[in-house]
Design an enzyme around this catalytic site. Structure first.
Site, PDB file in Angstrom:
ATOM      1  N   ASP A 510      40.506  39.591  34.500  1.00 56.39           N
ATOM      2  CA  ASP A 510      41.551  38.626  34.195  1.00 56.39           C
ATOM      3  C   ASP A 510      42.898  39.358  34.115  1.00 56.39           C
ATOM      4  O   ASP A 510      42.949  40.594  34.145  1.00 56.39           O
ATOM      5  CB  ASP A 510      41.200  37.965  32.851  1.00 56.39           C
ATOM      6  N   GLU A 513      47.453  40.073  37.692  1.00 58.75           N
ATOM      7  CA  GLU A 513      48.525  39.811  38.657  1.00 58.75           C
ATOM      8  C   GLU A 513      49.426  41.041  38.911  1.00 58.75           C
ATOM      9  O   GLU A 513      49.992  41.079  40.016  1.00 58.75           O
ATOM     10  CB  GLU A 513      49.371  38.627  38.176  1.00 58.75           C
TER      11      GLU A 513
END
Length: 926
Positions: A510, A513
């Protein structure tokens, strides 16, 4: 200045730019000004400019401003390509004309809505000239020269054009600096050794100014026409535009919205960003690939292999503009000709997806906020108590000590190793979350992951050469540099240490980005053109560093400016490799941030959605888009991550989610639980039943994943992929197919007991009863009480199913039931891939069984094309044949008479077959 002019055969021999044997463009496209292909009105429009000005003034209510030059007035609104795309700037005539562009003011639109650009390119805007073009073994190489600078700094004056006719259905066009090397995406792509012999496309160029014209030979359809606007290639601004053959365009992720994109002045930004899925925002992943449906049902795709921040501007012409702020223009064009083939051809370049372990296809359960391992265990036991299928139990970051990777909360999660042991005893698996931000504040010597990463120099660095420090869940953090192979080894060692204590089975990566609760770093970002480029695409937050790290951060391979969109892919690659080394089995991995080729290493979930009906509806175009992107293992958080669900919403979402390729119910802390056990008996039973239906279909689903792994087939599939000639399907994203055979029509609204869905032309059979529906291709109203999900089997299909258990392990030992859905010609076909469900490379090593099922002339045959010992453990118990027109007098199994039943709805059932899957057999009805 020359106008945009089509290359004619009167020019030198080198300008016959088609591949050998290709037909020239038809006369309708031949010698018109390509920036307005097909109009034929250029001269007339100029002569009538006075009338045009008067008319425009009337219809624009005075917004025209000063009289525009005639060359500007002849450009239709839909064909105005934006010359001043900068946001947060009021474009004035002075600003526009300083760039040498046309200015025609339009009426203002509602706040936030884009419209016709006021500032656009005139037909004679300076661009590149094709100075030379020479044949090569694989295609052509050319030199492009710009003699007048454009308006962004560091224009590159000389460009190299490489064209490779890679296959009959794949064309590769690359434009880069002819003099100096530039950053290129470090992605393994196939290298062809010989030129395509019979391409189904023809390629032409214009010389001055340079442009690309690509056609489909069979239809003459123009797929690319880049002469509509100038090519700009500066160091930090690369732009190329094209007309499109239709308005039916898909792909270009990751975004929330309909499957079919609007071309009404719509800009899509590609820059990985941590933000709850919201319309118009750039989301977690970047996928610069689109698919277009053409008139008549053909399809093509275009992939720009570029990882820099970019935006894609869509307009009604129909047209498209790529804008990126680094790298090169490296295009692959896929000619299909049908949409399934386009996606297969795309994956031949980016790589086919990994074959998941079969348990990955079971039901997964998670929440942030179980509070303890005992709280987690309590949910697992409740699921078992109600005999609700479950394969995976997950934990979010609350299992960690202070939210630090590779640690365990020794108070609240002390019994986690025992829980994992218990899961394994029951044929279940454990998956845990990891984030790439490594806590940097622990006392020296107390937190090995940071100490060792620092010692080995494995973190993203500032321009000053020190670890860049941001802030994520544990507080101040450094960020692992997964572009460095040494980081992969460190990551593996960390996982090995933790696995020795908590033997996890899969991983959930997770925040990759990468996400940062600060903008840039604790010290902000330095001045300079990496963090503040001459042009910033329309990213959320208006800055490349918004809620991520500085673009100037240094990584092993390049600067973060170039690698940001690759961060999730590089972490997935390292994590999948570590899982293989630790467990010696197929890795199971779900990642939030993704990039082309991600499917080789991980699946994806659609992020932090909300418990709202709208979010459930948007999940369907989300999962279908990722099917296009070569990531078939995809799903959304069932019942919603944030907010509180309702019993009705969660029941309907469990029904839909049971048919996500990846199916997981997950929610956040401080909200009420939403696992199936907490609802009323009626809702709980509906959820259990639909999960049992999914588990019964696991042999079919597993085979679909094999076909995805082997040749790039989609698993969850848009209707138009199977019915490309039916334009009614081109906009549909409230239903979907599994493979070519199973139509899923979920309820997506509250308070209803029926659903209206499209049933494509042909005969379809109710999955549960076998009753037939004959459709001419129409919308049909279907009964849908709260406990029912509508499923229909396409005629001509054979679905391998299995008596469901509460885990995939339990299910795989049960007898198979083969469901035959006869076509109008009384034929059907299906197949089954079977192996041990978890070993590495079973297909490549030959450790599998592959069985083909066929029906013709009232005879069903099971043919073994490849056999392994695994198939001897499974029996075929029942054959159900839908659409048998009249009652048989007898049924023969391998020539021996067999009892059967025949129902009024034309369903023939033959039970107690007792045939080993490893043996071929036949069933005949007379």
């Amino acid at each position: 200045m020359k106008s945009y002019q089509k290359l004619t055969t009167a020019q030198p021999a080198a300008c016959q730019l088609e591949e050998e044997g290709a037909a020239p463009l038809p006369s309708g496209h031949g010698k018109l000004a390509p920036w307005w292909v097909g109009s034929g009105l250029l001269v007339a429009s100029v002569l009538l400019s006075t009338i045009t000005v008067w008319v425009l003034r009337q219809v624009s209510g005075g917004w025209l401003g000063p009289t525009a030059p005639p060359k500007c007035l002849v450009v239709p609104e839909s064909h105005r390509f934006d010359c001043y795309p900068e946001r947060r700037v009021v474009v004035t005539q002075e600003l526009c004309e300083s760039r040498g562009c046309c200015f025609i003011q339009s009426p203002p639109l509602a706040q936030g809505k884009q419209g016709v650009p006021w500032c656009f390119y005139p037909p004679d805007f300076p661009s590149y000239t094709l100075e030379s073009l020479n044949q090569t073994v694989l295609g052509m190489v050319g030199l492009l020269v710009r003699r007048e600078k454009a308006y962004y700094p560091r224009d590159i004056e000389r460009l190299r054009l490489d064209v490779e006719f890679e296959t009959d259905t794949r064309l590769h066009i690359k434009i880069t600096d002819a003099t100096n090397p530039r950053y290129e995406v470090p992605l393994d792509v196939p290298r062809v050794m010989k030129r395509a012999e019979n391409p189904i496309y023809s390629l032409n160029f214009t010389w001055d100014p340079f442009g690309v014209l690509l056609q489909r030979k069979a239809t003459g359809t123009v797929l690319l026409n880049t002469t509509v606007a100038p090519l700009i290639f500066a160091d930090q601004f690369l732009q190329i535009s094209t007309l499109l053959p239709s308005k039916f365009l898909y792909g270009l992720g990751e975004h929330r919205g309909s499957l079919l994109h609007s071309l009404d002045w719509n800009t899509l930004t590609l820059w990985a960003r941590d933000v709850s899925p919201t319309e118009s925002f750039n989301l977690y992943g970047a996928h610069p690939f689109y698919l277009v449906m053409e008139e008549g049902g053909n399809a093509h795709g275009v992939f720009l292999l570029n990882s820099n921040a970019m935006e894609v501007a869509l307009q009604p012409a129909p047209g498209l503009t790529w804008r990126t702020i680094g790298g090169v223009l490296d295009f692959y064009i896929f000619l299909g000709p049908d949409p399934n083939m386009v996606i297969q051809q795309y994956q031949q370049v980016i790589g086919f997806p990994a074959m998941p372990p079969v348990w990955a296809l079971g039901f997964h359960l998670c929440r942030w906020g179980y509070g303890s391992s005992n709280g987690t265990w309590q949910t697992v036991r409740a699921m078992r108590n109600y005999q609700i299928p479950q394969d995976g139990q997950w934990n979010d970051i609350d299992y960690m000590d202070g939210y630090r990777d590779f640690t365990l909360d020794s108070q609240k999660f002390a019994s986690l190793p025992s829980l994992v042991e218990d899961l394994h005893k029951h044929g279940q698996r454990y998956v845990m979350i990891l984030d790439p931000g490594i806590s940097s504040t622990s006392p020296q010597g107390s937190y090995w992951p940071f100490d060792e990463g620092l010692r080995r120099g494995l973190f993203l660095n500032t321009t000053q050469g020190q670890p860049l420090i941001g802030q994520v869940w544990p507080g101040f953090t450094a960020f692992a540099d997964f572009s460095n192979p040494d980081t992969h080894q460190w990551w593996l060692e960390n996982l090995q240490h933790f696995h020795a204590h908590v033997p996890f089975d899969g991983l959930w990566i997770d925040m990759n980005e990468p996400s940062n609760f600060m903008d840039g770093s604790e010290d902000g970002c330095p001045p300079g053109e990496l963090d503040n480029p001459p042009y910033t695409p329309a990213v959320l937050g208006d800055s490349l560093s918004a809620k991520t790290v500085c673009a100037s951060a240094k990584q092993k391979v390049s600067v973060h400016y170039n690698l940001h969109n690759l961060y999730g892919l590089m972490e997935a690659k390292a994590t999948a490799s570590a899982l293989i080394k630790i467990r010696g089995k197929r890795p199971f991995l779900i990642s939030r941030s993704t990039f082309p080729s991600q499917g080789r290493y991980s699946g994806h979930w659609l992020g932090d959605n909300r418990s709202q009906w709208k979010d459930m509806r948007y999940s369907i175009p989300g999962l279908l888009s990722f099917s296009l992107f070569g990531i078939p293992l995809v799903g959304a958080d069932i019942c919603g991550f944030s907010g509180s669900t309702s019993e009705e919403l969660c029941t309907r979402w469990m029904q839909l989610g049971a048919f996500y390729p990846f199916t997981r119910n997950h929610n956040t802390q401080n909200e009420k639980a939403q696992d199936p056990t907490v609802f009323s008996p009626a809702a709980r039973t509906a959820m259990k039943d639909v999960l049992l239906t999914r588990y019964s279909l696991l042999p079919f689903l597993y085979t679909l994943f094999h076909r995805a792994h082997l040749q790039g087939d989609t698993v969850a599939r848009p209707l138009f992929f199977e019915f490309p000639w039916d334009e009614a399907t081109w906009e549909m994203d409230r239903q979907f197919l599994w493979g070519r055979s199973l139509l899923v029509t979920p309820v997506l609204e509250p308070g209803v007991d029926s659903v209206t869905g499209y049933v494509p032309q042909g005969t379809w059979y109710d999955f549960y009863t076998g009753s037939s529906v004959n459709s001419s291709g129409e919308m049909l109203k279907m009964s849908a009480p709260l406990e029912h999900l509508n499923l229909h089997i396409r005629e001509g299909s054979i679905l391998p199913t299995q008596k469901p258990g509460t885990t995939t392990e339990a299910t795989r030992g049960n007898p198979l039931r083969l469901i035959v859905a006869l076509s109008s010609h009384a034929t059907a076909w299906g197949d089954l891939f079977w192996d041990d469900g978890e070993s590495l490379d079973t297909f490549e090593k030959g450790n599998y069984s592959y069985v083909v099922f066929n029906v013709t002339q009232n005879i069903f045959t099971s043919t073994i094309l490849h056999a392994s010992t695994e198939a001897t453990k499974v029996t075929v118990g029942t054959l159900s044949i839908f659409g048998v027109q009249k009652p048989p007098s007898k049924v023969l199994l391998n020539g021996q008479e067999k009892p059967f039943s025949y129902l009024d709805n034309q369903v023939l059932n033959v039970s107690d077959l007792g045939m080993s899957l490893s043996q071929g057999f036949s069933v005949q009805w007379l």
